[in-house]
Motif scaffolding. Structure first.
Motif, PDB file in Angstrom:
ATOM      1  N   LEU A  21     -74.746  68.250 -14.630  1.00 11.93           N
ATOM      2  CA  LEU A  21     -75.508  69.487 -14.485  1.00 11.93           C
ATOM      3  C   LEU A  21     -74.683  70.542 -13.749  1.00 11.93           C
ATOM      4  CD1 LEU A  21     -79.014  68.047 -13.483  1.00 11.93           C
ATOM      5  CD2 LEU A  21     -78.152  68.632 -15.751  1.00 11.93           C
ATOM      6  N   VAL A  22     -73.953  70.105 -12.730  1.00 10.00           N
ATOM      7  CA  VAL A  22     -73.094  71.032 -11.986  1.00 10.00           C
ATOM      8  C   VAL A  22     -72.026  71.621 -12.903  1.00 10.00           C
ATOM      9  CG1 VAL A  22     -71.360  71.171 -10.159  1.00 10.00           C
ATOM     10  CG2 VAL A  22     -73.514  69.990  -9.735  1.00 10.00           C
ATOM     11  N   ALA A  23     -71.432  70.769 -13.735  1.00  8.36           N
ATOM     12  CA  ALA A  23     -70.404  71.248 -14.665  1.00  8.36           C
ATOM     13  C   ALA A  23     -70.984  72.252 -15.654  1.00  8.36           C
ATOM     14  CB  ALA A  23     -69.792  70.065 -15.410  1.00  8.36           C
ATOM     15  N   ALA A  24     -72.195  71.980 -16.140  1.00 11.82           N
ATOM     16  CA  ALA A  24     -72.836  72.894 -17.081  1.00 11.82           C
ATOM     17  C   ALA A  24     -73.144  74.239 -16.413  1.00 11.82           C
ATOM     18  CB  ALA A  24     -74.113  72.271 -17.622  1.00 11.82           C
ATOM     19  N   GLU A  25     -73.632  74.190 -15.177  1.00 21.01           N
ATOM     20  CA  GLU A  25     -73.963  75.435 -14.472  1.00 21.01           C
ATOM     21  C   GLU A  25     -72.699  76.218 -14.130  1.00 21.01           C
ATOM     22  OE1 GLU A  25     -76.859  76.650 -14.255  1.00 21.01           O
ATOM     23  OE2 GLU A  25     -77.828  74.879 -15.093  1.00 21.01           O
ATOM     24  N   TRP A  26     -71.624  75.526 -13.875  1.00 16.28           N
ATOM     25  CA  TRP A  26     -70.344  76.205 -13.617  1.00 16.28           C
ATOM     26  C   TRP A  26     -69.909  76.990 -14.852  1.00 16.28           C
ATOM     27  CZ3 TRP A  26     -67.092  77.051  -9.564  1.00 16.28           C
ATOM     28  CH2 TRP A  26     -65.794  77.473  -9.861  1.00 16.28           C
ATOM     29  N   ILE A  27     -70.051  76.387 -16.010  1.00 18.31           N
ATOM     30  CA  ILE A  27     -69.678  77.064 -17.250  1.00 18.31           C
ATOM     31  C   ILE A  27     -70.583  78.265 -17.499  1.00 18.31           C
ATOM     32  CG2 ILE A  27     -69.556  76.804 -19.755  1.00 18.31           C
ATOM     33  CD1 ILE A  27     -68.804  73.864 -19.291  1.00 18.31           C
ATOM     34  N   LYS A  28     -71.876  78.088 -17.253  1.00 19.75           N
ATOM     35  CA  LYS A  28     -72.821  79.193 -17.446  1.00 19.75           C
ATOM     36  C   LYS A  28     -72.484  80.378 -16.536  1.00 19.75           C
ATOM     37  CE  LYS A  28     -76.817  76.293 -18.577  1.00 19.75           C
ATOM     38  NZ  LYS A  28     -78.158  75.869 -18.097  1.00 19.75           N
ATOM     39  N   LEU A  29     -72.173  80.084 -15.272  1.00 15.70           N
ATOM     40  CA  LEU A  29     -71.922  81.154 -14.309  1.00 15.70           C
ATOM     41  C   LEU A  29     -70.722  81.990 -14.717  1.00 15.70           C
ATOM     42  CD1 LEU A  29     -72.600  82.499 -11.574  1.00 15.70           C
ATOM     43  CD2 LEU A  29     -71.054  80.852 -10.499  1.00 15.70           C
ATOM     44  N   TRP A  30     -69.660  81.331 -15.173  1.00 20.10           N
ATOM     45  CA  TRP A  30     -68.425  82.047 -15.488  1.00 20.10           C
ATOM     46  C   TRP A  30     -68.326  82.446 -16.959  1.00 20.10           C
ATOM     47  CZ3 TRP A  30     -66.422  83.888 -11.386  1.00 20.10           C
ATOM     48  CH2 TRP A  30     -66.450  83.177 -10.195  1.00 20.10           C
ATOM     49  N   SER A  31     -69.369  82.178 -17.733  1.00 20.92           N
ATOM     50  CA  SER A  31     -69.343  82.584 -19.138  1.00 20.92           C
ATOM     51  C   SER A  31     -69.517  84.091 -19.297  1.00 20.92           C
ATOM     52  CB  SER A  31     -70.432  81.854 -19.930  1.00 20.92           C
ATOM     53  OG  SER A  31     -71.724  82.188 -19.432  1.00 20.92           O
ATOM     54  N   LEU A  32     -70.077  84.745 -18.276  1.00 20.82           N
ATOM     55  CA  LEU A  32     -70.241  86.199 -18.293  1.00 20.82           C
ATOM     56  C   LEU A  32     -69.051  86.854 -17.599  1.00 20.82           C
ATOM     57  CD1 LEU A  32     -74.023  86.488 -17.354  1.00 20.82           C
ATOM     58  CD2 LEU A  32     -73.002  86.706 -19.622  1.00 20.82           C
ATOM     59  N   SER A  34     -68.885  89.773 -16.588  1.00 19.68           N
ATOM     60  CA  SER A  34     -69.360  90.644 -15.518  1.00 19.68           C
ATOM     61  C   SER A  34     -69.325  89.950 -14.166  1.00 19.68           C
ATOM     62  CB  SER A  34     -70.788  91.112 -15.815  1.00 19.68           C
ATOM     63  OG  SER A  34     -71.667  90.009 -15.951  1.00 19.68           O
ATOM     64  N   THR A  35     -69.449  88.614 -14.167  1.00 18.33           N
ATOM     65  CA  THR A  35     -69.406  87.870 -12.905  1.00 18.33           C
ATOM     66  C   THR A  35     -68.063  88.072 -12.208  1.00 18.33           C
ATOM     67  OG1 THR A  35     -70.895  86.191 -13.808  1.00 18.33           O
ATOM     68  CG2 THR A  35     -69.646  85.599 -11.835  1.00 18.33           C
ATOM     69  N   TYR A  36     -66.979  87.978 -12.981  1.00 20.51           N
ATOM     70  CA  TYR A  36     -65.647  88.181 -12.408  1.00 20.51           C
ATOM     71  C   TYR A  36     -65.539  89.578 -11.800  1.00 20.51           C
ATOM     72  CZ  TYR A  36     -64.186  84.168 -15.315  1.00 20.51           C
ATOM     73  OH  TYR A  36     -64.056  82.936 -15.898  1.00 20.51           O
ATOM     74  N   TRP A  37     -65.898  90.568 -12.604  1.00 18.27           N
ATOM     75  CA  TRP A  37     -65.676  91.956 -12.195  1.00 18.27           C
ATOM     76  C   TRP A  37     -66.555  92.354 -11.022  1.00 18.27           C
ATOM     77  CZ3 TRP A  37     -61.391  93.996 -13.740  1.00 18.27           C
ATOM     78  CH2 TRP A  37     -60.847  93.621 -14.960  1.00 18.27           C
ATOM     79  N   ALA A 100     -74.157  89.741  -3.924  1.00 21.72           N
ATOM     80  CA  ALA A 100     -74.355  88.291  -3.966  1.00 21.72           C
ATOM     81  C   ALA A 100     -75.770  87.942  -4.395  1.00 21.72           C
ATOM     82  CB  ALA A 100     -74.044  87.677  -2.606  1.00 21.72           C
ATOM     83  N   GLY A 101     -76.752  88.664  -3.859  1.00 19.65           N
ATOM     84  CA  GLY A 101     -78.138  88.415  -4.235  1.00 19.65           C
ATOM     85  C   GLY A 101     -78.397  88.708  -5.698  1.00 19.65           C
ATOM     86  N   SER A 102     -77.772  89.759  -6.213  1.00 22.57           N
ATOM     87  CA  SER A 102     -77.951  90.117  -7.628  1.00 22.57           C
ATOM     88  C   SER A 102     -77.335  89.073  -8.547  1.00 22.57           C
ATOM     89  CB  SER A 102     -77.336  91.494  -7.897  1.00 22.57           C
ATOM     90  OG  SER A 102     -77.970  92.495  -7.119  1.00 22.57           O
ATOM     91  N   VAL A 103     -76.159  88.571  -8.185  1.00 21.55           N
ATOM     92  CA  VAL A 103     -75.526  87.514  -8.990  1.00 21.55           C
ATOM     93  C   VAL A 103     -76.386  86.252  -8.966  1.00 21.55           C
ATOM     94  CG1 VAL A 103     -73.516  85.992  -9.160  1.00 21.55           C
ATOM     95  CG2 VAL A 103     -73.202  88.427  -8.717  1.00 21.55           C
ATOM     96  N   GLY A 104     -76.940  85.924  -7.803  1.00 20.61           N
ATOM     97  CA  GLY A 104     -77.837  84.772  -7.712  1.00 20.61           C
ATOM     98  C   GLY A 104     -79.080  84.945  -8.562  1.00 20.61           C
ATOM     99  N   ALA A 105     -79.671  86.138  -8.525  1.00 22.15           N
ATOM    100  CA  ALA A 105     -80.853  86.405  -9.346  1.00 22.15           C
ATOM    101  C   ALA A 105     -80.519  86.334 -10.827  1.00 22.15           C
ATOM    102  CB  ALA A 105     -81.422  87.779  -8.989  1.00 22.15           C
TER     103      ALA A 105
END
Length: 287
Positions: A21-32, A34-37, A100-105
């Protein structure tokens, strides 16, 4: 000749473990992208604002020394300046809290708005485990980012002010301030995740996160009524301001101010409550 019919046996799929699950969520987070930028831009902006603050104060201190015929910041009637304040400029760090709060949301409401959450919960019915993995990934990323920004801000600003009271990490209160600033980002991200699970709407989640982390505490800073100030002391940004204070400076006493211990308690309680709200909201509400 008799034919024996064997029952068709289906092999059960292996249950997803937490690391999966952690690996899947890691992929989801960095698939956008916009997260990097967003994270990179927020980090560089905060470090730049803090460095600029140190440079402006350096110019002011230099001018004051010239006016005072070369007297140092702590000598005679020369200027005295809190170098710690340049590393942790309030508006800059509040901006990073909102980022940080916006990325979490976004990590939560993004799946609801796209419909991906249905696929996720079909594959993994344990909603609590999914949200726990998501919270772990977001918190880890924000902790690393917070540590980098906090250490860089402190190092750069104190290097600029090295001849005018610049601090080292071993000075009283310095390590505490750096640690508190690093922890401020995962705390803010978890609050954003809880808000995202409750609101499930892009604009509403971001606005609610902004109000919770920045605007609401601003209205709870007055010391006319003790209950208002005490309520304000329970907010993360207020606790952070307590933790980044330079104990070597003789500031005027603040009415109903919180202690360092109380501030650390606030830093511990908010993430726990945020995760509890996140899990409860996802488990009890329909998709």
């Amino acid at each position: 000749m008799t034919t024996v019919t064997r029952p068709f046996v289906t092999r059960a799929e292996p249950r997803a473990r937490f690391r999966h699950l952690v690996a899947a969520e890691w992929i989801k987070l960095w698939s956008l992208r916009s997260t990097y930028w967003v994270l990179a831009a927020g980090a560089l902006l905060v470090i730049g604002i803090n460095a600029n603050s140190a440079r402006v104060n350096l110019d002011w201190l230099t001018h004051q020394e010239r006016v005072g015929a070369g007297e140092g910041p702590g000598a005679g009637g020369g200027p005295v300046y809190d170098a710690m304040s340049s590393a942790f400029v309030d508006p800059a760090w509040q901006l990073l809290m909102v980022v940080a709060g916006s990325v979490g949301a976004l990590a939560v409401f993004g799946e609801y708005t796209s419909g991906l959450i249905r696929t996720t919960f079909t594959a993994v019915p344990d909603r609590g485990a999914v949200m726990a993995a998501k919270a772990a990934v977001v918190s880890a990323v924000m902790l690393v980012l917070g540590a980098v920004v906090s250490a860089a801000s402190f190092g750069v600003t104190q290097a600029i002010l090295r001849e005018h009271g610049g601090l080292s990490i071993g000075d009283p209160g310095a390590l505490r301030a750096v640690a508190a600033s690093a922890l401020l980002l995962p705390l803010s991200a978890l609050v954003g995740m809880a808000v995202g699970a409750l609101v499930r709407h892009a604009t509403g989640s971001i606005v609610t996160t902004l109000v919770t982390l920045v605007l609401a505490p601003a209205f709870l800073q007055g010391d006319t009524y003790r209950w208002v100030k005490e309520l304000g002391n329970t907010m993360p940004v207020t606790a952070w301001n307590t933790l980044i204070e330079n104990p070597a400076m003789d500031f005027a006493p603040v009415k109903y101010a919180s202690t360092v211990t109380e501030a650390w308690i606030v830093f511990a309680v908010w993430p726990l409550v945020a995760v509890a709200v996140l899990v409860a909201a996802v488990r009890r509400r329909d998709l």
